[in-house]
Structure formats: structure tokens, C-alpha cells
Design a protein around this motif. Sequence first.
Motif, PDB file in Angstrom:
ATOM      1  N   UNK A  40       0.823  -1.209   0.000  1.00 10.48           N
ATOM      2  CA  UNK A  40       0.000   0.000   0.000  1.00 10.48           C
ATOM      3  C   UNK A  40       0.859   1.261   0.000  1.00 10.48           C
ATOM      4  N   UNK A  41       1.958   1.231   0.754  1.00 10.98           N
ATOM      5  CA  UNK A  41       2.837   2.399   0.816  1.00 10.98           C
ATOM      6  C   UNK A  41       3.472   2.681  -0.546  1.00 10.98           C
ATOM      7  N   UNK A  42       3.828   1.626  -1.255  1.00 14.81           N
ATOM      8  CA  UNK A  42       4.419   1.791  -2.592  1.00 14.81           C
ATOM      9  C   UNK A  42       3.407   2.386  -3.565  1.00 14.81           C
ATOM     10  N   UNK A  43       2.171   1.888  -3.494  1.00 14.59           N
ATOM     11  CA  UNK A  43       1.124   2.424  -4.371  1.00 14.59           C
ATOM     12  C   UNK A  43       0.893   3.901  -4.079  1.00 14.59           C
ATOM     13  N   UNK A  44       0.870   4.249  -2.803  1.00 13.07           N
ATOM     14  CA  UNK A  44       0.669   5.650  -2.414  1.00 13.07           C
ATOM     15  C   UNK A  44       1.803   6.520  -2.938  1.00 13.07           C
ATOM     16  N   UNK A  45       3.021   5.997  -2.888  1.00 10.40           N
ATOM     17  CA  UNK A  45       4.178   6.738  -3.399  1.00 10.40           C
ATOM     18  C   UNK A  45       4.052   6.950  -4.908  1.00 10.40           C
ATOM     19  N   UNK A  46       3.608   5.923  -5.624  1.00 16.10           N
ATOM     20  CA  UNK A  46       3.426   6.049  -7.078  1.00 16.10           C
ATOM     21  C   UNK A  46       2.354   7.098  -7.401  1.00 16.10           C
ATOM     22  N   UNK A  47       1.254   7.081  -6.653  1.00 12.76           N
ATOM     23  CA  UNK A  47       0.181   8.052  -6.881  1.00 12.76           C
ATOM     24  C   UNK A  47       0.713   9.464  -6.646  1.00 12.76           C
ATOM     25  N   UNK A  48       1.460   9.657  -5.560  1.00 10.65           N
ATOM     26  CA  UNK A  48       2.021  10.975  -5.257  1.00 10.65           C
ATOM     27  C   UNK A  48       2.954  11.433  -6.373  1.00 10.65           C
ATOM     28  N   UNK A  49       3.720  10.503  -6.935  1.00 15.43           N
ATOM     29  CA  UNK A  49       4.632  10.845  -8.030  1.00 15.43           C
ATOM     30  C   UNK A  49       3.856  11.255  -9.277  1.00 15.43           C
ATOM     31  N   UNK A  50       2.753  10.558  -9.546  1.00 10.81           N
ATOM     32  CA  UNK A  50       1.907  10.897 -10.696  1.00 10.81           C
ATOM     33  C   UNK A  50       1.357  12.316 -10.543  1.00 10.81           C
ATOM     34  N   UNK A  51       0.866  12.642  -9.356  1.00  9.83           N
ATOM     35  CA  UNK A  51       0.323  13.982  -9.124  1.00  9.83           C
ATOM     36  C   UNK A  51       1.407  15.037  -9.299  1.00  9.83           C
ATOM     37  N   UNK A  52       2.594  14.753  -8.764  1.00 10.71           N
ATOM     38  CA  UNK A  52       3.684  15.722  -8.869  1.00 10.71           C
ATOM     39  C   UNK A  52       4.106  15.938 -10.323  1.00 10.71           C
ATOM     40  N   UNK A  53       4.235  14.862 -11.084  1.00 13.42           N
ATOM     41  CA  UNK A  53       4.726  14.981 -12.460  1.00 13.42           C
ATOM     42  C   UNK A  53       3.679  15.557 -13.411  1.00 13.42           C
ATOM     43  N   UNK A  54       2.395  15.316 -13.123  1.00  9.25           N
ATOM     44  CA  UNK A  54       1.350  15.904 -13.969  1.00  9.25           C
ATOM     45  C   UNK A  54       0.993  17.316 -13.508  1.00  9.25           C
ATOM     46  N   UNK A  55       1.532  17.724 -12.356  1.00  5.05           N
ATOM     47  CA  UNK A  55       1.260  19.063 -11.835  1.00  5.05           C
ATOM     48  C   UNK A  55      -0.179  19.245 -11.404  1.00  5.05           C
ATOM     49  N   UNK A  56      -0.767  18.169 -10.865  1.00  2.25           N
ATOM     50  CA  UNK A  56      -2.175  18.212 -10.463  1.00  2.25           C
ATOM     51  C   UNK A  56      -2.308  18.057  -8.953  1.00  2.25           C
ATOM     52  N   UNK A  57      -3.429  18.541  -8.416  1.00  3.00           N
ATOM     53  CA  UNK A  57      -3.580  18.544  -6.960  1.00  3.00           C
ATOM     54  C   UNK A  57      -4.228  17.290  -6.404  1.00  3.00           C
ATOM     55  N   UNK A  58      -4.950  16.549  -7.262  1.00  2.00           N
ATOM     56  CA  UNK A  58      -5.588  15.334  -6.759  1.00  2.00           C
ATOM     57  C   UNK A  58      -5.838  14.356  -7.903  1.00  2.00           C
ATOM     58  N   UNK A  59      -6.453  13.232  -7.546  1.00  3.87           N
ATOM     59  CA  UNK A  59      -6.662  12.158  -8.509  1.00  3.87           C
ATOM     60  C   UNK A  59      -7.553  12.586  -9.672  1.00  3.87           C
TER      61      UNK A  59
END
Length: 226
Positions: free
Chosen positions: A189-208
Motif C-alpha cells: 500500500x505504501x508503494x502504491x501511495x508513493x506512485x500516486x504521489x509521483x503521478x500527481x507531482x509529475x502531472x502538476x495536479x492537486x488530486x486524482x
Amino acid sequence: MTAAGRPVVRVVLADDERMVRTALKVILDAEPDLEVVGEAADGAEAVSVVRELRPDVVLMDVRMPEVDGIRATERLLASMPAPPRVVVVTTFENDRYVYEALRVGAAGFLLKRAAAEDLVTAVRLVARSDSLLYPAAVRALAASHGRREPGALRVPWAARLTDREAEVLRLLATGLTNAEIAARMGVGAATAKTHVAAVLAKTGTRDRTQAVIAAYESGFIEAGRT
């Protein structure tokens, strides 16, 4: 805090129909962890009330006189350092107003015909910073109203995603939670959360929701499929 020790979620209602606001207030105030702290009859009043009361969640009608829910949402998110989570409320899900509200930063949308329990669940969900994402509806909205770029490869962030992150973004578009993404990918779960956070950071978006909108508009994900 509630008797159970959970923080109370403070809500502002913005709708030009008093009866709608009254009905929403009755439903929400019946829950021990939810409290309606303010109301507004149009978008301009909503901005003023929210800035003053600083609620956790705003239920924002899309179509209101003077200043509509889209512009009100945009103003709030642009002017407040820690803005509330905004859920737009609409009669029709395939509505360009809904798509525009999501584009400017709304956490999700709720249909006026939704059951009381769905309303309560939605408020609790966005209050803990999750997005209220309906994959089929967002896909339809993107197909009908999205403004797509010439191609995903021309979007700078697309090339920066790792293969895992690209997979996570596609799974987000199907509405999976972090736990479900972890199970699907065979990671913790922690790895998935890290991947999601990376996606948000790289797309420059605030949420899913914003990340999924960006994926559709860029052409990274085709609107007809996920």
C-alpha cells in the motif's frame, strides 16, 4: 470532535434553491461527524461565506445566478492558501458545466438525485482528501467536452512518467483506490501511495480527479477506453 473522537467535518452549502439547501442540511446535520456551518444562495455569496468560515467541504451547485459554481470554485481555489474541497452538485452528469468545474479544481461531483447515504459518503470521502471520481462519467465528459492536445508525447509530463507511474495513472482513471491499485500491481500500500504521489507531482495536479482529467485532455488516455 465527536463522541467517537473523530473531527467534525464542517460543510458549506451553495445552492440558489432554499428547499435544496434545507434538505441537504437536514441530511448532513443528522450525522454526528458532519455539520453544516453556512449557506449561500449564489456563487459570489459562496465565495464570501467560505472565505469567512473556512469549511472543510463545499457542496456547490453548478448553475447559480450572478456567479455560477464554476467561477466560484475557481476563485476559491485560486485565492485561498488552504482551500476547502469542493463537490459540485448537478442534475445531469453529462454536463459541460460539470467538466469545467472538474477542470478548475473541483474534487468531484454529485447528482441531485443521489441517495442520502451517497451524499454523506461523498462528504466524508472528500473531507479526507480523496476524490469523488466516477470513471464512466468522467470518461463520457472527456469525450464530449475535453479539449485534447495533438498527442500525449507532446505533453512534457508524459515522458517523465516511469512505466509503473503510467500504469498507476491508467488505474486511477478506472476509479481504483490506493489499496486496489496495490493489489492489482502486486505491491504494498505504501508503494502504491508513493506512485500516486509521483503521478500527481509529475502531472502538476492537486488530486486524482485532476490527474485523470489531464490524462484524457492530453491524449495520454483515450476517452473511449482506459
